[in-house]
Design a protein around this motif. Structure first.
Motif, PDB file in Angstrom:
ATOM      1  N   PHE A 201       0.541  -1.064  -0.316  1.00 29.48           N
ATOM      2  CA  PHE A 201      -0.700   0.006  -0.055  1.00 29.48           C
ATOM      3  C   PHE A 201       0.520   1.194  -0.547  1.00 29.48           C
ATOM      4  CE2 PHE A 201      -1.560   3.553   2.628  1.00 29.48           C
ATOM      5  CZ  PHE A 201      -3.405   3.632   2.250  1.00 29.48           C
ATOM      6  N   VAL A 202       1.490   1.103   0.632  1.00 25.18           N
ATOM      7  CA  VAL A 202       2.833   2.458   1.204  1.00 25.18           C
ATOM      8  C   VAL A 202       3.598   3.147  -0.005  1.00 25.18           C
ATOM      9  CG1 VAL A 202       4.946   3.722   2.434  1.00 25.18           C
ATOM     10  CG2 VAL A 202       3.032   2.146   3.597  1.00 25.18           C
ATOM     11  N   ASN A 203       3.943   1.667  -0.826  1.00 18.70           N
ATOM     12  CA  ASN A 203       4.687   1.493  -2.007  1.00 18.70           C
ATOM     13  C   ASN A 203       4.069   2.429  -3.370  1.00 18.70           C
ATOM     14  OD1 ASN A 203       7.299   0.970  -1.336  1.00 18.70           O
ATOM     15  ND2 ASN A 203       7.068  -1.071  -1.640  1.00 18.70           N
ATOM     16  N   MET A 204       2.776   1.927  -3.434  1.00 20.12           N
ATOM     17  CA  MET A 204       1.439   2.039  -3.971  1.00 20.12           C
ATOM     18  C   MET A 204       0.911   3.561  -4.156  1.00 20.12           C
ATOM     19  SD  MET A 204      -1.930   0.137  -5.010  1.00 20.12           S
ATOM     20  CE  MET A 204      -0.543  -1.991  -5.206  1.00 20.12           C
ATOM     21  N   ILE A 205       0.556   4.319  -3.193  1.00 18.78           N
ATOM     22  CA  ILE A 205       0.073   5.041  -2.545  1.00 18.78           C
ATOM     23  C   ILE A 205       0.728   6.366  -3.094  1.00 18.78           C
ATOM     24  CG2 ILE A 205       0.435   5.950  -0.600  1.00 18.78           C
ATOM     25  CD1 ILE A 205      -2.239   6.269   0.248  1.00 18.78           C
ATOM     26  N   GLN A 206       1.551   6.678  -3.049  1.00 16.75           N
ATOM     27  CA  GLN A 206       2.700   7.861  -3.672  1.00 16.75           C
ATOM     28  C   GLN A 206       2.524   7.899  -5.785  1.00 16.75           C
ATOM     29  OE1 GLN A 206       7.370   6.707  -2.899  1.00 16.75           O
ATOM     30  NE2 GLN A 206       6.603   4.634  -3.633  1.00 16.75           N
ATOM     31  N   ASN A 207       1.832   6.477  -5.822  1.00 18.24           N
ATOM     32  CA  ASN A 207       2.146   7.224  -7.638  1.00 18.24           C
ATOM     33  C   ASN A 207       0.387   6.783  -7.641  1.00 18.24           C
ATOM     34  OD1 ASN A 207       4.701   6.482  -7.943  1.00 18.24           O
ATOM     35  ND2 ASN A 207       4.986   4.496  -8.008  1.00 18.24           N
ATOM     36  N   LEU A 208      -0.302   7.510  -6.488  1.00 20.71           N
ATOM     37  CA  LEU A 208      -2.006   7.418  -6.399  1.00 20.71           C
ATOM     38  C   LEU A 208      -2.074   9.352  -7.228  1.00 20.71           C
ATOM     39  CD1 LEU A 208      -4.223   5.800  -4.215  1.00 20.71           C
ATOM     40  CD2 LEU A 208      -3.595   4.830  -6.401  1.00 20.71           C
ATOM     41  N   SER A 209      -2.922   9.651  -7.966  1.00 20.87           N
ATOM     42  CA  SER A 209      -3.088  10.504  -7.942  1.00 20.87           C
ATOM     43  C   SER A 209      -3.362  11.637  -7.001  1.00 20.87           C
ATOM     44  CB  SER A 209      -3.906  10.425  -9.794  1.00 20.87           C
ATOM     45  OG  SER A 209      -5.067  10.804  -8.873  1.00 20.87           O
ATOM     46  N   ASN A 210      -3.135  13.112  -7.051  1.00 21.25           N
ATOM     47  CA  ASN A 210      -3.680  13.533  -6.205  1.00 21.25           C
ATOM     48  C   ASN A 210      -5.064  13.446  -5.760  1.00 21.25           C
ATOM     49  OD1 ASN A 210      -1.928  14.575  -5.436  1.00 21.25           O
ATOM     50  ND2 ASN A 210      -2.230  16.463  -7.065  1.00 21.25           N
ATOM     51  N   LYS A 211      -6.045  13.392  -7.393  1.00 21.54           N
ATOM     52  CA  LYS A 211      -7.899  12.565  -7.052  1.00 21.54           C
ATOM     53  C   LYS A 211      -7.790  11.881  -6.121  1.00 21.54           C
ATOM     54  CE  LYS A 211     -12.142  12.218 -10.091  1.00 21.54           C
ATOM     55  NZ  LYS A 211     -11.795  12.764 -11.870  1.00 21.54           N
ATOM     56  N   GLU A 212      -7.914  10.161  -6.646  1.00 21.96           N
ATOM     57  CA  GLU A 212      -7.558   9.217  -6.062  1.00 21.96           C
ATOM     58  C   GLU A 212      -7.212   9.294  -4.142  1.00 21.96           C
ATOM     59  OE1 GLU A 212      -6.066   6.265  -9.344  1.00 21.96           O
ATOM     60  OE2 GLU A 212      -4.680   7.655  -8.203  1.00 21.96           O
ATOM     61  N   GLN A 213      -6.063  10.050  -4.117  1.00 21.00           N
ATOM     62  CA  GLN A 213      -6.100  10.486  -2.990  1.00 21.00           C
ATOM     63  C   GLN A 213      -6.818  11.230  -1.965  1.00 21.00           C
ATOM     64  OE1 GLN A 213      -1.471  12.119  -2.304  1.00 21.00           O
ATOM     65  NE2 GLN A 213      -1.069  10.536  -3.724  1.00 21.00           N
ATOM     66  N   LYS A 214      -7.768  11.547  -2.506  1.00 25.20           N
ATOM     67  CA  LYS A 214      -8.384  12.021  -2.591  1.00 25.20           C
ATOM     68  C   LYS A 214      -9.484  11.748  -1.526  1.00 25.20           C
ATOM     69  CE  LYS A 214     -11.415  16.682  -2.295  1.00 25.20           C
ATOM     70  NZ  LYS A 214     -10.586  16.969  -1.075  1.00 25.20           N
ATOM     71  N   LEU A 215     -10.107  10.819  -2.779  1.00 19.84           N
ATOM     72  CA  LEU A 215     -11.389   9.973  -2.599  1.00 19.84           C
ATOM     73  C   LEU A 215     -10.914   9.125  -1.179  1.00 19.84           C
ATOM     74  CD1 LEU A 215     -12.160   9.416  -6.303  1.00 19.84           C
ATOM     75  CD2 LEU A 215     -13.136  10.997  -4.799  1.00 19.84           C
ATOM     76  N   LEU A 216      -9.171   8.239  -1.468  1.00 23.10           N
ATOM     77  CA  LEU A 216      -9.034   7.728   0.212  1.00 23.10           C
ATOM     78  C   LEU A 216      -9.025   8.093   1.524  1.00 23.10           C
ATOM     79  CD1 LEU A 216      -6.358   5.680  -1.798  1.00 23.10           C
ATOM     80  CD2 LEU A 216      -8.496   4.733  -1.226  1.00 23.10           C
ATOM     81  N   SER A 217      -8.596   9.961   0.942  1.00 20.80           N
ATOM     82  CA  SER A 217      -8.832  10.400   2.421  1.00 20.80           C
ATOM     83  C   SER A 217      -9.948  11.184   3.235  1.00 20.80           C
ATOM     84  CB  SER A 217      -7.991  11.502   1.543  1.00 20.80           C
ATOM     85  OG  SER A 217      -7.949  12.784   3.503  1.00 20.80           O
ATOM     86  N   GLU A 218     -10.971  11.095   1.935  1.00 22.87           N
ATOM     87  CA  GLU A 218     -12.374  11.321   2.151  1.00 22.87           C
ATOM     88  C   GLU A 218     -12.950  10.329   2.922  1.00 22.87           C
ATOM     89  OE1 GLU A 218     -13.490  13.004  -1.316  1.00 22.87           O
ATOM     90  OE2 GLU A 218     -13.215  15.265  -0.994  1.00 22.87           O
ATOM     91  N   PHE A 219     -13.103   8.677   2.484  1.00 24.39           N
ATOM     92  CA  PHE A 219     -13.568   7.503   2.771  1.00 24.39           C
ATOM     93  C   PHE A 219     -12.816   7.739   4.240  1.00 24.39           C
ATOM     94  CE2 PHE A 219     -13.290   3.150   3.599  1.00 24.39           C
ATOM     95  CZ  PHE A 219     -14.414   3.233   2.672  1.00 24.39           C
TER      96      PHE A 219
END
Length: 225
Positions: A201-219
């Motif tokens: 997860f940690v390795n993968m999340i750094q390559n997610l877009s800002n939009k994807e990170q925002k969706l996960l953060s809101e969740f």
């Protein structure tokens, strides 16, 4: 010479392998993953290297003492390319469906002990999950544990997440904090499996877009509210 669909396929697989270990990948490993000859993989990586999307290095071959082998790793340029592509492709509707599935699994937490619940969620992760889906299920896994644990932990972690400067930092704080408790209380084998998945997860999340990170953060914030 551009990044053709075929070259993009090789680069995408290299990125996936690299994210699992954070270590450069030998071209033969890439060849096996794609079902091609090692020479095809090597030649393709050399072409992609000319475009600036991968870099090569040399490391000692443990199987042949004293000999080195060529390995490849994606560059910052490659990470940015995939981050942009995922930003264009991510569909909020698809993510809502994934989030709904995770919430449904979490809703059964009161009927299972913690090890049974974690196993149920682990088994629910789709084998071909895209990156945001995989990260969502890992978050769901840790949310299940946190909610089962009860007490002040949830409110404290909620406070920590809300004080982070951005979505990326908040997700890492959430995952790291909860994991620190999980691995001390679950079965040894299950704890090891969760630790390996969180590392991915940690390795993968750094390559997610800002939009994807925002969706996960809101969740996460919605679940902790």
């Amino acid at each position: 010479m551009g990044l053709t669909k075929r070259r993009l396929q090789f680069l995408d697989q290299l990125m996936e392998l690299y994210q699992r270990t954070s270590l450069p990948i030998h071209y033969e490993t890439l060849a096996k993953a794609l079902g091609v000859s090692k020479w095809t993989a090597y030649d393709m990586l050399k072409e992609i290297e000319k475009l600036g999307f991968v870099s090569r290095s040399y490391e000692v071959n443990d199987k042949e003492t004293g000999r080195s082998q060529v390995v490849f790793a994606p560059t910052v340029k490659a990470a940015e390319l995939f981050r942009q592509e995922r930003s264009d492709l991510v569909n909020p509707g698809d993510w809502e469906a994934t989030a709904s599935s995770i919430k449904q699994l979490l809703s059964g937490k009161n009927h299972l002990n913690i090890n049974e619940l974690l196993r149920k969620i682990l088994d629910g992760i789709p084998s071909k999950a895209i990156h945001i889906e995989f990260c969502g299920y890992i978050i769901g896994l840790l949310l299940a544990y946190l909610k089962k644990l009860g007490g002040k932990s949830e409110s404290v972690i909620h406070l920590l997440v809300n004080k982070t400067p951005n979505d990326h930092s908040g997700l890492l704080v959430f995952v790291g904090t909860v994991l620190g408790t999980v691995i001390q209380t679950v079965q040894e084998e299950l704890g090891k499996e969760i630790t390996e998945l969180v590392s991915e997860f940690v390795n993968m999340i750094q390559n997610l877009s800002n939009k994807e990170q925002k969706l996960l953060s809101e969740f996460v914030k919605e679940a902790l509210a």
